[in-house]
Design a protein around this motif. Structure first.
Motif, PDB file in Angstrom:
ATOM      1  N   ARG A 185       0.806  -1.218   0.000  1.00 51.79           N
ATOM      2  CA  ARG A 185       0.000   0.000   0.000  1.00 51.79           C
ATOM      3  C   ARG A 185       0.845   1.278   0.000  1.00 51.79           C
ATOM      4  NH1 ARG A 185      -5.310  -0.098   1.851  1.00 51.79           N
ATOM      5  NH2 ARG A 185      -4.950   1.373   3.569  1.00 51.79           N
ATOM      6  N   ALA A 186       1.918   1.293   0.778  1.00 54.69           N
ATOM      7  CA  ALA A 186       2.759   2.497   0.824  1.00 54.69           C
ATOM      8  C   ALA A 186       3.428   2.740  -0.522  1.00 54.69           C
ATOM      9  CB  ALA A 186       3.811   2.364   1.922  1.00 54.69           C
ATOM     10  N   GLN A 187       3.865   1.670  -1.164  1.00 58.95           N
ATOM     11  CA  GLN A 187       4.507   1.812  -2.471  1.00 58.95           C
ATOM     12  C   GLN A 187       3.485   2.235  -3.529  1.00 58.95           C
ATOM     13  OE1 GLN A 187       6.718  -1.291  -5.323  1.00 58.95           O
ATOM     14  NE2 GLN A 187       7.632  -1.213  -3.289  1.00 58.95           N
ATOM     15  N   THR A 188       2.285   1.677  -3.442  1.00 59.84           N
ATOM     16  CA  THR A 188       1.217   2.071  -4.361  1.00 59.84           C
ATOM     17  C   THR A 188       0.918   3.557  -4.224  1.00 59.84           C
ATOM     18  OG1 THR A 188       0.234  -0.132  -4.319  1.00 59.84           O
ATOM     19  CG2 THR A 188      -1.193   1.679  -5.003  1.00 59.84           C
ATOM     20  N   ALA A 189       0.792   4.033  -2.989  1.00 58.40           N
ATOM     21  CA  ALA A 189       0.515   5.457  -2.758  1.00 58.40           C
ATOM     22  C   ALA A 189       1.606   6.321  -3.373  1.00 58.40           C
ATOM     23  CB  ALA A 189       0.404   5.729  -1.260  1.00 58.40           C
ATOM     24  N   THR A 190       2.845   5.882  -3.232  1.00 58.95           N
ATOM     25  CA  THR A 190       3.979   6.644  -3.767  1.00 58.95           C
ATOM     26  C   THR A 190       3.937   6.690  -5.287  1.00 58.95           C
ATOM     27  OG1 THR A 190       5.298   5.989  -1.853  1.00 58.95           O
ATOM     28  CG2 THR A 190       6.496   6.818  -3.759  1.00 58.95           C
ATOM     29  N   ILE A 191       3.676   5.556  -5.919  1.00 58.68           N
ATOM     30  CA  ILE A 191       3.633   5.492  -7.383  1.00 58.68           C
ATOM     31  C   ILE A 191       2.459   6.305  -7.920  1.00 58.68           C
ATOM     32  CG2 ILE A 191       3.280   3.934  -9.348  1.00 58.68           C
ATOM     33  CD1 ILE A 191       4.865   1.802  -7.678  1.00 58.68           C
ATOM     34  N   ILE A 192       1.309   6.226  -7.259  1.00 53.49           N
ATOM     35  CA  ILE A 192       0.139   6.986  -7.706  1.00 53.49           C
ATOM     36  C   ILE A 192       0.387   8.485  -7.559  1.00 53.49           C
ATOM     37  CG2 ILE A 192      -2.288   7.494  -7.230  1.00 53.49           C
ATOM     38  CD1 ILE A 192      -1.906   4.852  -8.684  1.00 53.49           C
ATOM     39  N   MET A 193       1.028   8.906  -6.462  1.00 54.35           N
ATOM     40  CA  MET A 193       1.323  10.331  -6.290  1.00 54.35           C
ATOM     41  C   MET A 193       2.268  10.806  -7.396  1.00 54.35           C
ATOM     42  SD  MET A 193       2.746  12.525  -3.015  1.00 54.35           S
ATOM     43  CE  MET A 193       4.495  12.092  -3.185  1.00 54.35           C
ATOM     44  N   ARG A 194       3.285  10.014  -7.699  1.00 48.10           N
ATOM     45  CA  ARG A 194       4.204  10.391  -8.784  1.00 48.10           C
ATOM     46  C   ARG A 194       3.480  10.431 -10.135  1.00 48.10           C
ATOM     47  NH1 ARG A 194       8.660   6.033  -6.806  1.00 48.10           N
ATOM     48  NH2 ARG A 194       9.615   7.208  -5.090  1.00 48.10           N
ATOM     49  N   PHE A 195       2.558   9.513 -10.325  1.00 44.43           N
ATOM     50  CA  PHE A 195       1.768   9.485 -11.562  1.00 44.43           C
ATOM     51  C   PHE A 195       0.982  10.797 -11.702  1.00 44.43           C
ATOM     52  CE2 PHE A 195      -2.213   8.302 -13.791  1.00 44.43           C
ATOM     53  CZ  PHE A 195      -1.683   7.839 -14.980  1.00 44.43           C
ATOM     54  N   CYS A 196       0.372  11.226 -10.619  1.00 44.27           N
ATOM     55  CA  CYS A 196      -0.395  12.481 -10.644  1.00 44.27           C
ATOM     56  C   CYS A 196       0.522  13.682 -10.895  1.00 44.27           C
ATOM     57  CB  CYS A 196      -1.147  12.658  -9.327  1.00 44.27           C
ATOM     58  SG  CYS A 196      -2.500  11.489  -9.121  1.00 44.27           S
ATOM     59  N   GLN A 197       1.711  13.642 -10.323  1.00 42.59           N
ATOM     60  CA  GLN A 197       2.635  14.775 -10.472  1.00 42.59           C
ATOM     61  C   GLN A 197       3.329  14.783 -11.832  1.00 42.59           C
ATOM     62  OE1 GLN A 197       5.136  13.864  -7.106  1.00 42.59           O
ATOM     63  NE2 GLN A 197       4.052  15.266  -5.726  1.00 42.59           N
TER      64      GLN A 197
END
Length: 200
Positions: A185-197
């Motif tokens: 979950r923590a890695q998913t959150a990180t990848i999704i945030m980078r995707f948005c940015q």
């Protein structure tokens, strides 16, 4: 909303008793994901940063980002039965965001791997957002390059070029891609945030 426009969600990472388990690299992303309703608690007091992100959960996040449109027809997957994810997976199959793990299965409750997350985000960017995905990185220098599945090589090279997925240092301090490792979950959150940015 995938990229944080949910004004009703104002939870904070520090609200959860297990917040201290969040690795430093993921703290900002977890706070962002919790505040924007992208990750909900696994209970009233836990956020489970090291818990599993399933294939169905990732697809549902993207489905909500796309506005939850109805698919014209059902997917061929006989193992998609949870009511909360059926519409999302039907849509994702119709739009070419996902393929199954076989012609008739999706394995919705399996943990998402790093290479499959890259592939789904790549397909979503190309087929739903209609953005170009030509910018890719040369991955042949990673010692575990040969372990990337053929279907995931281009998507993973795109995800690395976009800064979505970074190498992971192994016990010898060498960066590896770990394509078939799960993305918790923590890695998913990180990848999704980078995707948005970086992509949106």
């Amino acid at each position: 909303d995938l990229c944080g426009y949910d004004t009703s969600a104002r939870a904070s990472l520090k609200d959860f008793a297990d917040a201290a388990k969040v690795s430093d690299y993921a703290a900002d992303a977890m706070q962002w994901a919790v505040a924007n309703g992208i990750l909900n608690g696994t209970s009233a007091t836990t956020i489970a940063p090291n818990g599993t992100t399933t294939r169905a959960q990732l697809v549902t996040m993207l489905y909500r980002q796309a506005g939850s449109p109805k698919a014209a027809k059902s997917s061929p997957f006989t193992d998609v039965t949870d009511s909360w994810s059926v519409d999302a997976i039907n849509w994702a199959f119709e739009k070419g965001v996902v393929n199954g793990t076989s012609p008739t299965t999706f394995s919705p409750n399996d943990a998402i791997t790093r290479q499959d997350m890259a592939t789904i985000l790549y397909n979503y960017t190309k087929n739903v957002l209609d953005l170009d995905v030509y910018d890719t990185a040369d991955l042949t220098g990673y010692p575990d390059y040969s372990s990337i599945s053929d279907y995931a090589r281009t998507p993973l090279s795109w995800a690395v070029a976009q800064g979505l997925i970074l190498g992971v240092g192994n016990s010898n301090g060498v960066d590896t891609l770990q394509p078939k490792s799960d993305a918790p979950r923590a890695q998913t959150a990180t990848i999704i945030m980078r995707f948005c940015q970086n992509v949106l």
